[in-house]
Design a protein around this motif. Sequence first.
Motif, PDB file in Angstrom:
ATOM      1  N   TRP A 230     -44.430 102.869 -17.234  1.00 26.20           N
ATOM      2  CA  TRP A 230     -44.271 104.185 -16.600  1.00 26.20           C
ATOM      3  C   TRP A 230     -42.821 104.387 -16.199  1.00 26.20           C
ATOM      4  CZ3 TRP A 230     -48.219 107.067 -17.587  1.00 26.20           C
ATOM      5  CH2 TRP A 230     -49.466 106.467 -17.769  1.00 26.20           C
TER       6      TRP A 230
ATOM      7  N   CYS B 177     -46.653 105.982 -20.693  1.00 21.24           N
ATOM      8  CA  CYS B 177     -47.392 105.238 -21.728  1.00 21.24           C
ATOM      9  C   CYS B 177     -46.503 104.347 -22.594  1.00 21.24           C
ATOM     10  CB  CYS B 177     -48.216 106.190 -22.585  1.00 21.24           C
ATOM     11  SG  CYS B 177     -49.491 107.038 -21.643  1.00 21.24           S
TER      12      CYS B 177
ATOM     13  N   LEU C  98     -54.618 104.044 -25.790  1.00 19.00           N
ATOM     14  CA  LEU C  98     -54.086 102.996 -24.908  1.00 19.00           C
ATOM     15  C   LEU C  98     -54.260 101.611 -25.545  1.00 19.00           C
ATOM     16  CD1 LEU C  98     -55.299 104.486 -21.501  1.00 19.00           C
ATOM     17  CD2 LEU C  98     -52.917 104.280 -22.251  1.00 19.00           C
TER      18      LEU C  98
ATOM     19  N   HIS D 151     -47.975 109.928 -30.034  1.00 16.96           N
ATOM     20  CA  HIS D 151     -47.377 108.762 -29.404  1.00 16.96           C
ATOM     21  C   HIS D 151     -47.481 107.492 -30.266  1.00 16.96           C
ATOM     22  CE1 HIS D 151     -45.875 106.956 -25.751  1.00 16.96           C
ATOM     23  NE2 HIS D 151     -46.822 106.053 -25.767  1.00 16.96           N
TER      24      HIS D 151
ATOM     25  N   LEU E 105     -51.246 110.721 -24.055  1.00 17.05           N
ATOM     26  CA  LEU E 105     -52.533 110.076 -23.795  1.00 17.05           C
ATOM     27  C   LEU E 105     -53.555 110.295 -24.916  1.00 17.05           C
ATOM     28  CD1 LEU E 105     -53.999 108.368 -21.685  1.00 17.05           C
ATOM     29  CD2 LEU E 105     -54.672 110.458 -20.515  1.00 17.05           C
TER      30      LEU E 105
ATOM     31  N   ILE F 182     -51.571 101.172 -28.246  1.00 19.43           N
ATOM     32  CA  ILE F 182     -50.242 100.889 -27.656  1.00 19.43           C
ATOM     33  C   ILE F 182     -50.137  99.388 -27.381  1.00 19.43           C
ATOM     34  CG2 ILE F 182     -48.719 101.261 -25.654  1.00 19.43           C
ATOM     35  CD1 ILE F 182     -50.068 104.023 -25.310  1.00 19.43           C
TER      36      ILE F 182
ATOM     37  N   LEU G 234     -56.545 103.183 -18.131  1.00 20.23           N
ATOM     38  CA  LEU G 234     -55.363 103.782 -17.494  1.00 20.23           C
ATOM     39  C   LEU G 234     -54.966 103.008 -16.241  1.00 20.23           C
ATOM     40  CD1 LEU G 234     -55.396 107.674 -17.276  1.00 20.23           C
ATOM     41  CD2 LEU G 234     -53.600 106.184 -18.131  1.00 20.23           C
TER      42      LEU G 234
ATOM     43  N   ILE H  20     -50.208 112.613 -16.134  1.00 22.48           N
ATOM     44  CA  ILE H  20     -50.058 112.070 -17.490  1.00 22.48           C
ATOM     45  C   ILE H  20     -50.583 113.119 -18.467  1.00 22.48           C
ATOM     46  CG2 ILE H  20     -50.703 110.134 -19.000  1.00 22.48           C
ATOM     47  CD1 ILE H  20     -51.644 108.859 -16.146  1.00 22.48           C
TER      48      ILE H  20
ATOM     49  N   THR I 190     -52.950  99.917 -16.410  1.00 27.64           N
ATOM     50  CA  THR I 190     -51.515 100.004 -16.726  1.00 27.64           C
ATOM     51  C   THR I 190     -50.680 100.357 -15.490  1.00 27.64           C
ATOM     52  OG1 THR I 190     -51.560 102.377 -17.181  1.00 27.64           O
ATOM     53  CG2 THR I 190     -52.040 100.912 -19.037  1.00 27.64           C
TER      54      THR I 190
ATOM     55  N   GLN J 135     -44.954  99.284 -26.836  1.00 28.28           N
ATOM     56  CA  GLN J 135     -43.968  99.318 -25.741  1.00 28.28           C
ATOM     57  C   GLN J 135     -42.784  98.414 -26.096  1.00 28.28           C
ATOM     58  OE1 GLN J 135     -45.510  98.491 -21.781  1.00 28.28           O
ATOM     59  NE2 GLN J 135     -43.455  98.025 -21.046  1.00 28.28           N
TER      60      GLN J 135
END
Length: 686
Positions: free
Chosen positions: A507, A499, A568, A306, A525, A571, A343, A521, A346, A577
């Motif tokens: 999401w 994510c 996370l 990811h 992750l 990200i 988590l 998920i 988010t 994102q």
Amino acid sequence: MAYYAFRKACNYKAHPNLTKFEAWVKKQSISLSHLFPDQKKQDAIHLDLSVSSLWIENEAAFNDLTYFQYKIERLQEAHPNKIIAGGYLEPRPLYTSEDYDIPSDQGPISRCVHLGVDFWLPSKTPVHALLDGTVVMALDRKGEKEYGGFVILEHCFGNDSFYTLYGHLDPASIAARKVGDALKKDALIGKLGSKENNGNWAPHLHFQILLDLLDYTEDFPGVQTYQSQELWADLCPDPNQMFQLKSLKPQIKGAQKDLLDYRKKHLGKSLSIQYQEPLHIVRGHGAYLIDQNGQKYLDTVNNVAHVGHEHPRVVKAGQQQMSVLNTNTRYLHSNLNKAAKALIDTLPKGLEVVHFVNSGSEANELALRMAYTLTGSKEVIASEHGYHGNTNTTIGVSSYKFNGKGGQGQPENTHLIPMPDAFRGNYRGENTGSLYAQEVQKAIASIHEQGKTLGGFIIEPIISCGGQVPLPKDFLSLAYQAVRAAGGLCISDEVQTGCGRMGTHFWGFELYGVIPDIVTIGKPLGNGHPVAAVVCTQEVAQKFANGMEFFNTFGGNPVSCAIASETLSVIKEEKLQKNAKQVGRYLIQALKDLQKDFPIIKDVRGHGLFVGIELLSDQQTPLAAEAEYLANRMKDLGILMSTDGPDHNVLKIKPPMVFSFEQAKRLLYCLRKVLQEDFLNVLKTF
Ligand SMILES: Cc1ncc(COP(=O)(O)O)c(C=O)c1O
């Protein structure tokens, strides 16, 4: 080069003297102690710097030249009587600078194959002539920090000559060398340069044999492309033919076939393998995968890596925790809480209890078990062409599997709705959300008619295996209302879409303004590490805890949690994102523009970096062979894509979230190039 290339193309050795040289060199008595007499060492320890080498670790590690030197020193300490050496025909990932790239019509290709042998020795180590020779090139290249000085000697064998090249020398030690100087065997050529002479790389001698100087006067390439390696190998034969060191292992040929043969015989027979010519991938970095020959492929399909393949921060988080402790959740550990909090932060309010598991299948398995426990019913509504995992229960709700090849058909407890596909589904066009939601109501009515109650409803926000199909507007909110009114639980499978991938939202369900009871998920992750999670409300978690312990040997272990937390954080801190939103928006628009020129593209759809391109004929026939041809041709151009959808006619794009504008442009350039090929006619000839 043209002469040699033509010879090679006609199946001759590229250089006419190669065979003669090889026979001659075998008879010479040359050893390492002639080259480095002050070392008094006869043998070598092989250092593998190839793309498959684990010793070099990842790019962050091998570009840390202080660390690299430290490792060389440790290796030397462990083998005090040997000279560290290696490198002939090694495809190396080390040459990351664009200086090593050459342009091609497929984009830049890297000169990564090393044509000499490197000997890793201290700076100022004297280097001596192996044979009588004459200096034909000697450049101290003062001020050119990268490479240091080098000398090329010409030697006679019979009536012919060949050359030996000594690179990365101390410029001062060869300042007096002049073209035409005659050097006797064992004479001093120069001394090894320091790391400062050598772009900060640990000191080493680059030693190479040349059968021709070609037109080079001030340089000679020490690396070449994989594509031209066989030709160059005939012009620059293996230097170890001089020393005949058994410890210097040649690159293994045919390893790929062995891998495939063994796998076919001894690994699960229903494993699939991508591409007509399978790839042997040994390394990943950012949005790239790299094969055993050092060839880089832009990965546009892997939404598991990811935050980028082998993201150094994620790797380090896992390595550090792994070296200290890994155990189960029956002890307190801050990593578990930290990952859960990361988590929950988010997710919308209410979704605040986490169960860590190891895979998307396990997450959906657990989510379904929660629904059964809470409602007392195993009746589940799912979409046609959905996929939710490889366990018995999840296959039971995955029509992609049970209605696909080898499937056992629809289980009694599973109630399918038609795929809510506004492009080519049962109801087409805008405002079809309520029509598809009515299908959910029909399924509920049919469950009730059988005298049963509803357990749950599971669906992805964009149906990936169905061909990257976004849900029509209002569908999910109306469907959730109906499910909840019937006492069922709503499960959002975010294994592919979660994510941050959607760009505008973290999401997938948020695209539709709903809040599920349970979120599953998976893939993203752990950025490739098996960690997954089920997040639910306090109420669901409370009722699920009915006395039976939920124990999971690996789920929630400190290593997996360290990895999940770091993923996370990356990200967030790298604003991935936002990147998905911006690059995704650009990509979707550019693909729509491409559609105008290539009418077989009938639909471009998706959100953020989760995109599908559907290929159909003008008569609406799904073009599966064309989609497959495109994916295979794109691989030839160094871009990995894959196909999906019930008719296998959808090209899907879901790259690591570090996918850049430049990479999107390259993808578009290559897609246009392949679409321009006369491939429809090529296909007909098969
Ligand atoms: C939507 C969806 N759910 C669940 C799964 C199962 O996840 P895993 O392969 O990690 O078990 C997958 C896997 O591809 C998936 O795409």
